[in-house]
Motif scaffolding. Sequence first.
Motif, short mmCIF file in Angstrom:
data_model
loop_
_atom_site.label_atom_id
_atom_site.label_comp_id
_atom_site.label_asym_id
_atom_site.label_seq_id
_atom_site.Cartn_x
_atom_site.Cartn_y
_atom_site.Cartn_z
N SER A 171 0.83 -1.21 0.00
CA SER A 171 0.00 0.00 0.00
C SER A 171 0.87 1.26 0.00
CB SER A 171 -0.93 -0.01 1.23
OG SER A 171 -1.77 -1.13 1.21
N SER A 174 2.48 1.78 -3.39
CA SER A 174 1.48 2.23 -4.36
C SER A 174 1.21 3.72 -4.22
CB SER A 174 0.18 1.44 -4.18
OG SER A 174 0.40 0.05 -4.40
N ILE A 175 1.11 4.19 -2.96
CA ILE A 175 0.87 5.62 -2.72
C ILE A 175 2.03 6.46 -3.24
CG2 ILE A 175 0.62 7.35 -0.89
CD1 ILE A 175 -0.90 5.22 0.71
N ILE A 177 4.19 5.70 -5.65
CA ILE A 177 4.21 5.69 -7.13
C ILE A 177 3.15 6.63 -7.69
CG2 ILE A 177 3.76 4.22 -9.12
CD1 ILE A 177 5.04 1.91 -7.54
N VAL A 178 1.94 6.58 -7.09
CA VAL A 178 0.87 7.47 -7.57
C VAL A 178 1.25 8.94 -7.35
CG1 VAL A 178 -1.52 8.18 -7.16
CG2 VAL A 178 -0.93 5.74 -7.29
N PHE A 179 1.86 9.24 -6.20
CA PHE A 179 2.27 10.62 -5.90
C PHE A 179 3.30 11.12 -6.92
CE2 PHE A 179 5.28 13.49 -3.81
CZ PHE A 179 4.44 14.54 -3.48
N LEU A 181 3.85 10.03 -10.01
CA LEU A 181 3.24 10.18 -11.33
C LEU A 181 2.36 11.42 -11.41
CD1 LEU A 181 2.25 6.46 -12.11
CD2 LEU A 181 4.11 7.80 -13.14
N VAL A 182 1.56 11.67 -10.38
CA VAL A 182 0.69 12.86 -10.39
C VAL A 182 1.53 14.13 -10.38
CG1 VAL A 182 -1.00 14.15 -9.02
CG2 VAL A 182 -1.26 11.67 -9.36
#
Length: 204
Positions: A171, A174-175, A177-179, A181-182
């Motif tokens: 988890s 994943s957070i 990686i998303v941060f 990319l955004v």
Amino acid sequence: MKQRKKEGIKMLEKGKNNSNGSVFGIIVILGVFLLSSTYTTQAEPPIQNDECIIYGYTASDTHYFLMRSGSSMFGTNITIEHNCDDIDVYINGNYTASSFNNSDLKINLQPGIYDISIISNSNNTEFYNNVTIYPNSLTWVNDYNEWKYPSISFEEYISMSSALAKENWASILSILIVFVLVTYVYWNLINSYVDRNFIEEVKK
């Protein structure tokens, strides 16, 4: 002539005496046989067994384990079957449960080692010492397969704590990686907007 008649009469009397003796002998033999059979019947009455049958077992999946002293049993639910009028069950010397009218009895135990006594009103008592109870788990089947088929690899089981730790790390990653990319996407959008709408003044 008279002498011959006398001899014939004597022979007839001897025949009658012999026939009477043989009949008497047969009667005596039959009497002795009847008396001996009657005596034997009275001396050996049928054996009556008033003891009832009691046994216990546990189950794990499709496997059943009979309870006896020193046995290892998988499954924490012990089933006691009997044909007694009533039974009392004592575990480690403490009264635990009773069963009446030939009804089966189920007892739940935690894994451990127990001394189990089953007492009935039919003068039948069963003692089971050092009975080891293991959890109802299929891990023992996996161990058996590894021992019997060493060339075949089986999937390893992990503990619940390890599974939760891996889930938490997944988890967090994943957070992150998303941060990233955004942030990258928004940074490019902002740069393109600034390049189109603002003119940078250059001084000489």
